[in-house]
Design a protein around this motif. Structure first.
Motif: not given
Length: 383
Positions: A248-249, A170-173, A254-257
């Motif tokens: 970092a890993a 699986g991918l990591t988000i 997904m940067h929320v603002t």
């Protein structure tokens, strides 16, 4: 159809299938009872069978272990079956089915046969007399070219193993951003579960929360993290440090603002939340949403689905998902390169023997006792 009876009463009327060893999955005589699924029916039959002398419950993975011991499955097929039992998405299922169906085992066996042919030629070269040295030289040059080509092909497969591992694991988000911008609300909306606590109090999320999601058949894990800010609270500070380490890993940040004028983050997806309040669109390649009203959420999900599809190409074969397989193929490639540059036929023959052994480990022909218990322990009782 047969009537099944216990010591004191009837159990069920059901189909009973008898399979002689030559036709069964395990290679041993097998009987199957196709029961009605009630717990009392199952318990009644189990009790009745265990009352017979010489019977016991199967251990985890025992039937598959017997199939392996009887030559019905090779080791890579067993690993594929274990993956199939834990598959949660379409891409994981397809990958596991290919492995369980013997695709990797057949590929490794084909490579092993090619090594054996070159090994036979290397052994033959040792038999040429000195007056036939030109023949031995031609064999050496041809073998070196063939070995280098084989090693290059293996390297291409190994280079693609990271994609295979991501499909399997699986991918990591990781979801990052300042406090109170809606990170937890977005995680809840994307996972369609109420997994993260949402309050107006800044710093509610202290530790990371991991939630599995399915992105168009690709497995991924959403990680909700502590809001990024300066704080004197040691507990919150530890959560922020962990959030930075997770980011970092990650495969994707997904940067929320909630600030439409926020600077674009480097190598991250910018998600501008609270569209219902500011009504501003996102820069090209990024997404504006309202976690409260749901506006823009379909576009965010589709962005993630498209990103996962481009990164993993789930419709393409990806076999080297297990570390054991990658290590065996990497060792084989290294031995083939040793054989290609060997200054003496004897050294070439030895390197080829080691490469052949590495391919044989894929199917469990050698050096597999240390992995058997670990693999079979992943199976359910009896399977």
């Amino acid at each position: 159809m047969r009537d099944l009876h216990g010591p004191d009463s009837a159990i069920d009327r059901t189909l009973v299938a008898w399979m002689p060893g030559r036709a069964s999955a395990t290679g041993e005589d097998t009987a199957e009872f196709h029961l009605h699924g009630g717990a009392a029916v199952i318990a009644g039959l189990v009790d009745a069978v265990l009352a017979c002398a010489g019977t016991r419950l199967a251990t985890p993975g025992e039937f598959t272990r017997r199939a392996f011991d009887n030559g019905r499955l090779d080791m890579s097929q067993v690993e594929g079956l274990a993956d199939l039992l834990s598959a949660e998405t379409a891409s994981q299922r397809q990958q596991a089915l290919a492995l369980a169906g013997g695709t990797l085992g057949r590929l490794a066996e084909a490579w092993r046969e090619r090594c054996l042919q070159l090994l036979a030629e290397a052994e033959a070269g040792l038999d040429f007399a000195e007056d036939e040295a030109d023949v031995a030289t031609r064999l050496d040059l041809a073998a070196a070219d063939a070995l280098t080509t084989m090693a290059d092909e293996l390297d291409q497969m190994i280079a693609d193993s990271a994609r295979a591992a991501r499909i399997r694991d699986g991918l990591t988000i990781v979801v990052t951003g300042p406090p109170n911008v809606g990170k937890s609300s977005i995680v809840n909306a994307l996972s369609m579960r109420d997994v993260a606590i949402v309050t107006p109090v800044p710093g509610t999320t202290r530790d990371s929360i991991e939630v599995p999601i399915d992105l168009g058949g690709v497995a991924a894990v959403l990680i909700d993290t502590a809001g990024l800010r300066d704080t004197a609270d040691p507990v919150e500070a530890e959560g922020i440090a962990r959030a930075r380490a997770k980011a970092a890993a990650a495969d994707l940040v997904m940067h929320v603002t909630d600030n439409p004028d926020a600077p674009l983050p480097a190598s991250a997806l910018l998600v501008i939340n609270k569209l219902d309040l500011h009504g501003r669109s996102a820069p090209a390649g990024h997404v504006a949403i309202s976690a409260l009203s749901g506006a823009g959420m379909p576009a965010l999900r589709q962005w993630l689905v498209d990103w996962a599809a481009v990164l993993l190409r789930p419709g393409e074969p990806a076999l080297l998902a297990h570390a054991r397989h990658r290590e065996a193929f990497a060792e084989a490639a290294a031995r083939l390169r040793e054989a290609a540059s060997a200054p003496l036929p004897e050294l070439r023959a030895e390197a080829l023997r080691l490469a052949t052994s590495a391919f044989a480990r894929i199917a469990g022909r050698v050096d597999i006792d240390d992995v058997l218990d670990q693999i079979f322990s992943r199976f359910c009782i009896g399977k």
